[in-house]
Write a protein that holds these residues in place. Structure first.
Motif, mmCIF file in Angstrom:
data_model
loop_
_atom_site.group_PDB
_atom_site.id
_atom_site.type_symbol
_atom_site.label_atom_id
_atom_site.label_comp_id
_atom_site.label_asym_id
_atom_site.label_seq_id
_atom_site.Cartn_x
_atom_site.Cartn_y
_atom_site.Cartn_z
ATOM 1 N N SER A 150 34.167 42.908 43.247
ATOM 2 C CA SER A 150 34.865 43.767 42.312
ATOM 3 C C SER A 150 35.600 42.964 41.247
ATOM 4 O O SER A 150 35.977 43.494 40.221
ATOM 5 C CB SER A 150 35.848 44.646 43.058
ATOM 6 N N THR A 151 35.805 41.702 41.494
ATOM 7 C CA THR A 151 36.592 40.941 40.547
ATOM 8 C C THR A 151 35.749 39.993 39.711
ATOM 9 O O THR A 151 36.181 39.543 38.675
ATOM 10 C CB THR A 151 37.648 40.118 41.288
ATOM 11 N N PRO B 250 33.774 52.748 44.802
ATOM 12 C CA PRO B 250 34.753 53.045 43.755
ATOM 13 C C PRO B 250 35.454 51.807 43.203
ATOM 14 O O PRO B 250 35.886 51.809 42.055
ATOM 15 C CB PRO B 250 35.745 53.975 44.456
ATOM 16 N N ALA B 251 35.553 50.764 44.007
ATOM 17 C CA ALA B 251 36.276 49.580 43.527
ATOM 18 C C ALA B 251 35.394 48.697 42.651
ATOM 19 O O ALA B 251 35.874 47.757 42.042
ATOM 20 C CB ALA B 251 36.803 48.788 44.716
ATOM 21 N N MET B 252 34.108 49.003 42.590
ATOM 22 C CA MET B 252 33.198 48.149 41.820
ATOM 23 C C MET B 252 32.945 48.748 40.440
ATOM 24 O O MET B 252 33.049 49.948 40.237
ATOM 25 C CB MET B 252 31.846 48.053 42.528
ATOM 26 N N MET C 245 44.217 38.087 48.006
ATOM 27 C CA MET C 245 43.389 39.199 48.486
ATOM 28 C C MET C 245 42.017 39.226 47.820
ATOM 29 O O MET C 245 41.103 39.826 48.323
ATOM 30 C CB MET C 245 44.106 40.514 48.197
ATOM 31 N N ASN C 246 41.913 38.546 46.682
ATOM 32 C CA ASN C 246 40.649 38.640 45.967
ATOM 33 C C ASN C 246 39.480 38.096 46.763
ATOM 34 O O ASN C 246 38.365 38.514 46.578
ATOM 35 C CB ASN C 246 40.751 37.879 44.645
ATOM 36 N N THR D 236 38.562 38.636 49.652
ATOM 37 C CA THR D 236 37.852 39.576 50.506
ATOM 38 C C THR D 236 36.879 40.418 49.710
ATOM 39 O O THR D 236 36.044 41.081 50.267
ATOM 40 C CB THR D 236 38.827 40.524 51.205
ATOM 41 N N ASP D 237 36.995 40.381 48.421
ATOM 42 C CA ASP D 237 36.189 41.305 47.644
ATOM 43 C C ASP D 237 35.734 40.649 46.352
ATOM 44 O O ASP D 237 36.193 41.016 45.283
ATOM 45 C CB ASP D 237 37.010 42.546 47.352
#
Lengths: 294, 337
Positions: A8-9, A136-138, A1-2, A4-5
């Motif tokens: 944030s990671t 919020p996820a960042m 899933m990482n 897609t984003d």
């Protein structure tokens, strides 16, 4: 899933060591204006009208928002000032039934014209919303730098830009030790200043603020007003506010919007803030700024 | 989260006095339920309990019925490919069918995941507004179509249609070990593709629903920075929907693992482990159960129960893992300023 984003990671690149902070310098000399935005841009609205479906909410608004000045839009609820603000950076068209007439020029160029893309318009004319809306996820740092990534801007000095934006928004001292923490952990006032910092990173010419303090406590409100004060001269600011004292404190120019019953909103009066508050021409303006209605 | 009923935390008297004598004795907070609350709590507890009991009963049933076969085969049940439980010298195991199940499910998920996420994003963010409702209904409707229909269409239309493509892939990439194939068609990857026809609608339906809950003010925040629509989707919509995307995909995976018809109709059933996913033949647990049941004798029946138990355990484990992943990845998504 990482996958897609990635934002944030991805860990922050190790930035250069930051200069030691002296107490009390957060909002004095450190918030240098960026070279790309010396003084901000001039916004000129001409005969702007707006509709939602067949409902006309705004009619014939003319307003000049001078470079580097703070212009306050005041008026009772439902008079079309927020709609007007959202027209200034093409957020209005996100509502499916919305339409408009008239023109808005940024330094002489029509923001609704063919020469400018909507993403360019919004990059030059940033916006801070009523409700703080950090991602919020960042992390805090990723939030500040989000605009760079979203506009595909390459920045070699990313961490310097982050620090500069946070300083300009008056948030650096409070978050410098936890830039990698999630933005959701900040208080409401800090989140709002984070959103201001986020807007500043892409070096806008104009910053629109839609009741930025209405969800905040008095202390946070004061911090934001100080921030606005520091940004004056660097960025053109247009602020919608319900707070008369705030309009007086932060703005140089003021426009009073009013909508009669079942009629679209219009500008009753606009001019220097001191004139609007001390010697308005229109009796309705006088009544409103003195709290007799609205 | 249950609220109210159990919030009255008890504080033991000993610890209180041990801390400091000057402190006033802490009160034990009691909350008395109203009669109505008690009734609904009982009903809800009974419902939840019944579900749990049902799962345990099914597991127990399988375990008891499978015991003779498991005793007979021992650990070789996991490693044996053949399936001749009713022979004079019984030899049987789930290795081939479990392998086939996992491979076809993997193929199905490899197709389902990207197709579902992009379909959901398209419907929510790109499709013309007036098409959104019809498209949503269409997807929900597809999720309700019996799998037999998909299986038949896959067998008679999709698989023959893909044959030339598969041939090309085998010719071109046959040097890769898993791409080799003596004969194509009726393969595990074909079965997986047909299964994906059944999992795509259900996964899409769930993912779309979750993505539609994204806070609009966060989307506007991204757009106001000068983001393109895709930029907004990448930074706001997808991170927000992460839990739901995993959940929807996992629900699809659950269905893929248990899917019977696709493999039974499409595969040419052979009890072999075929790492060459494009090559003709293979078997899955569910299809083996379906075709072997009729002719099974005493030991055969027990062996099939054991295979069912294995599928039950694997499905359960994967879903548990998914629940774990979802609960860990949700951080931030629900934060509301």
């Amino acid at each position: 899933m990482n996958n897609t984003d990635p934002a944030s990671t991805r860990p922050l690149p190790p930035g250069p060591p930051l200069p030691p902070e002296q107490p009390g310098t957060a909002h004095t000399a450190t918030g240098q204006p960026g070279p790309a935005a010396p003084g901000g841009g001039t916004l000129t609205a001409t005969q702007v009208s707006a509709w939602f479906g067949s409902n006309k909410v705004l009619e014939g608004v003319d307003l000049d928002m001078d470079a580097g000045q703070v212009t306050a839009l005041i008026g009772p609820s439902g008079c079309g000032k927020s709609t007007f603000l959202r027209i200034l950076n093409r957020m209005h068209e996100l509502v499916p039934t919305a339409s408009l007439a008239g023109s808005v020029l940024l330094d002489g160029e029509d923001i609704y014209g063919r020469t400018l893309r909507v993403t360019q318009v919004r990059r030059h004319i940033g916006m801070v919303f009523q409700k703080p809306n950090p991602f919020p996820a960042m992390s805090i740092a990723d939030n500040v730098a989000a605009g760079l990534k979203l506009t595909g801007t390459k920045a070699a000095n990313r961490s310097e830009l982050i620090e500069e934006s946070l300083r300009r928004a008056g948030l650096w001292n409070e978050v410098k030790g936890r830039l990698r923490d999630a933005a959701g952990g900040l208080s409401g006032g800090q989140q709002q200043r984070l959103c201001i910092a986020r807007s500043l990173t892409v070096r806008p010419d104009v910053l629109l603020m839609d009741e930025p303090c209405s969800a905040l406590d008095p202390t946070s409100t004061r911090r934001i007003e100080e921030t606005i004060d520091e940004l004056r001269g660097q960025v053109t600011i247009v602020i919608v506010t319900h707070n008369m004292q705030q309009a007086q404190r932060v703005s140089q120019r003021c426009a009073f919007f009013l909508a009669a019953e079942n009629e679209p909103g219009r500008i009753v009066e606009s001019g220097p803030t001191t004139t609007i508050f001390e010697s308005p021409k229109d009796s309705r303006t006088s009544d409103y700024v003195h709290g007799r209605f609205g | 989260m249950p609220c109210g009923a159990d919030m009255g935390g008890t504080v033991s008297g000993d610890t209180v006095t041990a801390v400091a004598e000057a402190e006033p004795a802490r009160r034990r907070i009691e909350s008395r339920l109203t009669a109505g609350d008690r009734v609904y709590r009982t009903l809800a507890t009974a419902g939840a309990g019944a579900t749990l009991v049902l799962i345990v009963l099914i597991g127990l049933f399988l375990l008891i019925k499978a015991m003779p076969a498991l005793r007979e085969a021992g650990w070789s049940f996991i490693t044996t490919k053949e399936w001749s439980p009713d022979a004079e010298k019984p030899r049987f195991g789930v290795a081939a069918m479990m392998f086939g199940t996992l491979i076809s499910a993997t193929v199905a998920m490899a197709v389902t995941f990207p197709v579902s996420v992009s379909t959901a994003v398209f419907i929510n963010e790109y499709a013309p507004r007036r098409l959104r409702r019809p498209l949503t209904s269409l997807i929900d409707l597809m999720a309700a179509i019996p799998s037999l229909i998909f299986a038949m269409w896959g067998l008679f239309v999709l698989v023959p249609f893909l044959l030339p493509l598969e041939q090309w892939a085998v010719d071109r990439f046959g040097w890769l070990p898993f791409m080799k194939a003596a004969a194509i068609g009726a393969s595990l990857s074909n079965a997986g593709l047909v299964v994906s026809l059944m999992t795509i609608p259900i996964a899409t339906s769930i993912i779309r629903e979750v993505l539609s809950q994204v806070p609009r003010h966060e989307c506007e925040g991204a757009l106001a920075l000068g983001a393109t629509r895709w930029g907004m989707i990448r930074t706001v919509v997808l991170p927000f929907g992460r839990g739901g995307i995993i959940g929807g995909t996992m629900l699809g995976l659950g269905r893929a693992l248990g899917e019977t018809l696709a493999a039974t109709l499409v595969l040419s059933l052979t009890f072999e482990i075929k790492p060459r996913v494009l090559e003709n033949g293979g078997i899955t647990v569910a299809s083996a159960l379906a075709v072997q049941f009729k002719d099974a004798q005493k030991m055969g029946l027990s062996a099939l129960m054991a295979a069912g138990l294995a599928l039950f355990v694997v499905t359960f484990a994967i879903n548990l893992l998914a629940a774990f992943v979802v609960s860990r990845s949700r951080s931030g998504a629900g934060v509301d300023a």
